[in-house]
Design a protein around this motif. Structure first.
Motif, short mmCIF file in Angstrom:
data_model
loop_
_atom_site.label_atom_id
_atom_site.label_comp_id
_atom_site.label_asym_id
_atom_site.label_seq_id
_atom_site.Cartn_x
_atom_site.Cartn_y
_atom_site.Cartn_z
N THR A 77 69.41 -40.72 -33.50
CA THR A 77 69.86 -42.11 -33.47
C THR A 77 71.29 -42.26 -32.99
OG1 THR A 77 70.67 -42.06 -35.75
CG2 THR A 77 68.34 -42.62 -35.42
N GLY A 78 72.09 -41.20 -33.12
CA GLY A 78 73.51 -41.32 -32.82
C GLY A 78 74.30 -41.85 -34.00
N VAL A 79 73.65 -42.01 -35.15
CA VAL A 79 74.33 -42.42 -36.39
C VAL A 79 74.44 -41.18 -37.27
CG1 VAL A 79 74.29 -43.94 -38.39
CG2 VAL A 79 73.35 -44.73 -36.20
N ILE A 80 75.63 -40.68 -37.47
CA ILE A 80 75.80 -39.39 -38.16
C ILE A 80 75.36 -39.49 -39.62
CG2 ILE A 80 77.48 -37.67 -38.88
CD1 ILE A 80 79.09 -38.36 -36.36
N LEU A 81 75.79 -40.54 -40.31
CA LEU A 81 75.43 -40.72 -41.72
C LEU A 81 74.45 -41.89 -41.81
CD1 LEU A 81 79.02 -40.31 -43.20
CD2 LEU A 81 77.18 -38.62 -43.23
N HIS A 82 73.21 -41.64 -41.45
CA HIS A 82 72.18 -42.68 -41.39
C HIS A 82 71.57 -42.84 -42.78
CE1 HIS A 82 68.93 -45.16 -40.06
NE2 HIS A 82 69.23 -45.00 -38.78
N THR A 83 71.80 -44.00 -43.41
CA THR A 83 71.34 -44.22 -44.78
C THR A 83 69.83 -44.06 -44.89
OG1 THR A 83 73.20 -45.68 -45.27
CG2 THR A 83 71.26 -45.86 -46.68
N ASN A 84 69.07 -44.56 -43.91
CA ASN A 84 67.61 -44.47 -43.96
C ASN A 84 67.10 -43.05 -43.78
OD1 ASN A 84 67.65 -47.53 -42.12
ND2 ASN A 84 67.41 -47.31 -44.31
N GLY A 171 74.52 -51.55 -49.39
CA GLY A 171 73.15 -51.49 -48.89
C GLY A 171 72.12 -52.20 -49.75
N ASP A 172 71.07 -52.68 -49.10
CA ASP A 172 69.90 -53.26 -49.75
C ASP A 172 70.25 -54.49 -50.59
OD1 ASP A 172 67.15 -53.34 -50.13
OD2 ASP A 172 67.20 -52.12 -51.93
N GLY A 173 71.28 -55.23 -50.19
CA GLY A 173 71.61 -56.48 -50.84
C GLY A 173 72.42 -56.37 -52.11
N PHE A 174 72.87 -55.17 -52.48
CA PHE A 174 73.66 -55.03 -53.70
C PHE A 174 75.11 -55.46 -53.41
CE2 PHE A 174 70.13 -52.21 -54.62
CZ PHE A 174 69.86 -52.53 -55.94
N GLY A 277 79.77 -38.57 -52.45
CA GLY A 277 79.68 -37.18 -52.01
C GLY A 277 78.82 -36.97 -50.78
N ASP A 278 77.94 -37.95 -50.47
CA ASP A 278 76.98 -37.74 -49.40
C ASP A 278 77.34 -38.47 -48.11
OD1 ASP A 278 76.59 -40.22 -50.56
OD2 ASP A 278 74.42 -40.18 -50.37
N LYS A 279 78.62 -38.76 -47.96
CA LYS A 279 79.06 -39.41 -46.71
C LYS A 279 79.95 -38.43 -45.93
CE LYS A 279 78.52 -44.08 -48.58
NZ LYS A 279 79.16 -45.38 -48.87
N LEU A 280 81.22 -38.75 -45.74
CA LEU A 280 82.06 -37.89 -44.91
C LEU A 280 82.29 -36.51 -45.52
CD1 LEU A 280 84.65 -40.48 -43.57
CD2 LEU A 280 82.88 -39.31 -42.28
N LEU A 281 82.16 -36.38 -46.81
CA LEU A 281 82.26 -35.05 -47.42
C LEU A 281 81.13 -34.16 -46.96
CD1 LEU A 281 83.62 -33.10 -49.38
CD2 LEU A 281 82.29 -34.13 -51.24
N GLY A 282 79.99 -34.76 -46.63
CA GLY A 282 78.87 -33.98 -46.10
C GLY A 282 78.05 -33.26 -47.15
N GLY A 283 78.07 -33.76 -48.39
CA GLY A 283 77.36 -33.09 -49.47
C GLY A 283 76.19 -33.89 -50.00
N PRO A 284 75.76 -33.59 -51.22
CA PRO A 284 74.65 -34.31 -51.83
C PRO A 284 75.10 -35.66 -52.36
CG PRO A 284 75.55 -32.76 -53.40
CD PRO A 284 76.31 -32.54 -52.11
N VAL A 366 78.06 -43.40 -33.66
CA VAL A 366 78.91 -43.96 -34.71
C VAL A 366 78.84 -43.08 -35.95
CG1 VAL A 366 78.68 -46.33 -33.89
CG2 VAL A 366 77.06 -45.45 -35.56
N VAL A 367 79.79 -43.28 -36.86
CA VAL A 367 79.81 -42.51 -38.10
C VAL A 367 78.69 -42.97 -39.03
CG1 VAL A 367 81.16 -41.90 -40.14
CG2 VAL A 367 82.27 -42.05 -37.90
N GLY A 368 78.63 -44.28 -39.31
CA GLY A 368 77.58 -44.82 -40.16
C GLY A 368 77.81 -44.55 -41.63
N GLY A 369 76.84 -44.95 -42.46
CA GLY A 369 76.89 -44.68 -43.88
C GLY A 369 78.08 -45.31 -44.60
N GLY A 370 78.60 -46.42 -44.08
CA GLY A 370 79.75 -47.03 -44.74
C GLY A 370 81.02 -46.26 -44.52
N GLY A 371 81.15 -45.61 -43.37
CA GLY A 371 82.35 -44.84 -43.08
C GLY A 371 82.88 -45.17 -41.69
N ALA A 372 84.19 -45.29 -41.56
CA ALA A 372 84.87 -45.52 -40.28
C ALA A 372 84.24 -46.64 -39.47
CB ALA A 372 84.87 -44.22 -39.47
#
Length: 430
Positions: A77-84, A171-174, A277-284, A366-372
């Motif tokens: 997708t080109g989205v590094i941190l794709h929530t889906n 995400g998801d309306g929260f 922990g599961d965004k730019l840190l790259g973890g779980p 893009v970075v995605g996942g609520g980052g940058a």
């Protein structure tokens, strides 16, 4: 003379015969006979309805078993941190740690003394080493939980002072206001959508103030006539300052100069920093709490902390991530555009030689996942007809791309070079 017609349903194999198929027999050992038998029964029912051929019962049962549960996909997708797609892909070190932690572990046992020890002390030590500016650290099950724990422990029945421009929806309306209100805290909104000053915060602080909250609006950018108060200025106020940096960057990164990080916020005077922990840190998936010893201990000992506790698998993967030399997220962020170009050309030429309509095309990731937010990364993709999108998603090796201007783009930034042959095979298969 009459001609007898044989009902093809008579050819449906018996259940015991299908279960004896080598693939299904192997599946019975790992999944259990009852689960496999249910899949066989469902496939036989499809054959009776004429939806599949009798000889395909075993294959269909096997397919149903392999399609169940989360499936590994190629993220094109080109989205590094794709929530889906589960956000950060774990490093090989973290995967190995997960496997090792799947059995019995010393998660709460001191092997030297044989007595109970602090849960997840290895992960906590790794996190503390990664952010030495924090006097203490704690981990809960996600970023929202970290903020909920802080609000419950520090501001239940009291006020949280926050800028109107930082009351974000995730995400998801929260929505952040609803999340904080659920803890019993009262929100004292200050400033406006686009401008908030230190005087706005100072005027709102009083005896009922639990803390001042600064939230990084990580999934959007406001430009134009704007102003916000930096952490260093908020730290001069007579109230604790909690900073939610969101994306989990622990230290400054020159590639993302505008992305807030934990170390900088703590040095600027933040009393507590929360992050994912599961965004730019790259973890779980995990919620990180970093701050002063007394404050973090107070949060760790709060009754709600037990309900938000992470399991041994998360602790193992987090410790390994923090100590790994690299992560797939780090690698994707720093992928060399010239190498991406070379790979895209090689793949496209190979596919074109087989008669496919393929081309290498320049694109933006893009970075995605609520980052940058607002940051784009130059990338390269293999361009295919749009009609390939659905069969690639449904293939034996699912490939997820994006459609632009009637073409399917398979961005290579998040695909390791070693997977190029897998990607090419998946394309040829459809």
């Amino acid at each position: 003379m009459s001609h007898a017609t044989t009902d093809p349903r008579r050819g449906i194999p018996r259940t015991d015969a299908v279960l004896a198929d080598p693939l299904l027999a192997s599946a019975s050992e790992s999944l259990g006979r009852a689960v496999v038998k249910d899949a066989v029964t469902a496939a036989q029912a499809r054959a009776r309805r004429g939806e599949i051929a009798p000889e395909d019962v075993a294959r269909e049962a096997w397919s149903a078993l392999t399609l169940s549960g989360p499936r590994p996909v190629l993220n094109a997708t080109g989205v590094i941190l794709h929530t889906n797609l589960g956000r950060a892909a774990l490093s090989p070190a973290a995967v190995d740690a997960l496997v090792a932690a799947a059995g019995y572990t010393d998660v709460e046992l001191d092997l030297a003394t044989g007595r109970r020890a602090r849960r997840g002390r290895d992960a906590m030590a790794a996190l503390a080493a990664a952010v030495p500016d924090a006097g203490a650290v704690h981990v809960v099950n996600n970023g929202a939980a970290a903020l909920v724990l802080a609000a419950t422990a520090l501001a239940a029945g009291r006020e949280i002072v926050v800028s109107r421009g930082e009351l974000v929806e995730i995400g998801d309306g929260f929505r952040l206001p609803d999340l904080l209100a659920s803890t019993g805290a009262l929100l004292h909104e200050v400033g406006t959508t686009n401008r908030t000053s230190l005087a706005d915060y100072a005027a709102a602080i009083g005896p009922r103030t639990g803390f001042v909250l600064k939230v990084h609006p990580s999934n959007f950018v406001v430009t134009g006539f704007t102003s916000a108060v930096p952490v260093a200025e908020l730290a001069t106020l007579p109230a604790p300052v909690v900073v939610d940096i969101g994306s989990g960057l622990l230290a400054p990164d020159p590639l993302l100069p505008d992305e807030p990080d934990a170390a900088t916020a703590l040095r600027a005077g933040a009393d507590l920093v929360t992050a994912s922990g599961d965004k730019l840190l790259g973890g779980p998936q995990a919620g990180l709490l970093l701050g002063g010893d007394d404050l973090v201990t107070r949060l760790r000992r709060h009754p709600l902390a037990r309900a938000l506790r992470v399991d041994k698998l998360t602790l193992a993967a987090l410790a390994a991530t923090l100590r790994a030399a690299s992560t797939p997220t780090w690698d994707a962020l720093r992928a060399d555009p010239s190498q991406l170009h070379s790979r895209a050309v090689t793949l496209a030429e190979s596919l074109t030689a087989d008669g496919l309509d393929a081309a290498a095309t320049k694109c933006q990731a893009v970075v995605g996942g609520g980052g940058a937010p607002g940051v784009s990364l130059p990338s390269w993709a293999v361009s295919l007809p749009e009609r390939y999108a659905l069969p690639l998603r449904l293939g034996a090796q699912p490939v997820i791309g994006r459609v632009e201007d009637g073409r399917l783009l398979l961005d290579l930034r998040c695909i390791p070079p070693a997977s190029d042959t897998v990607l090419a095979a998946a394309i040829r298969a459809v």
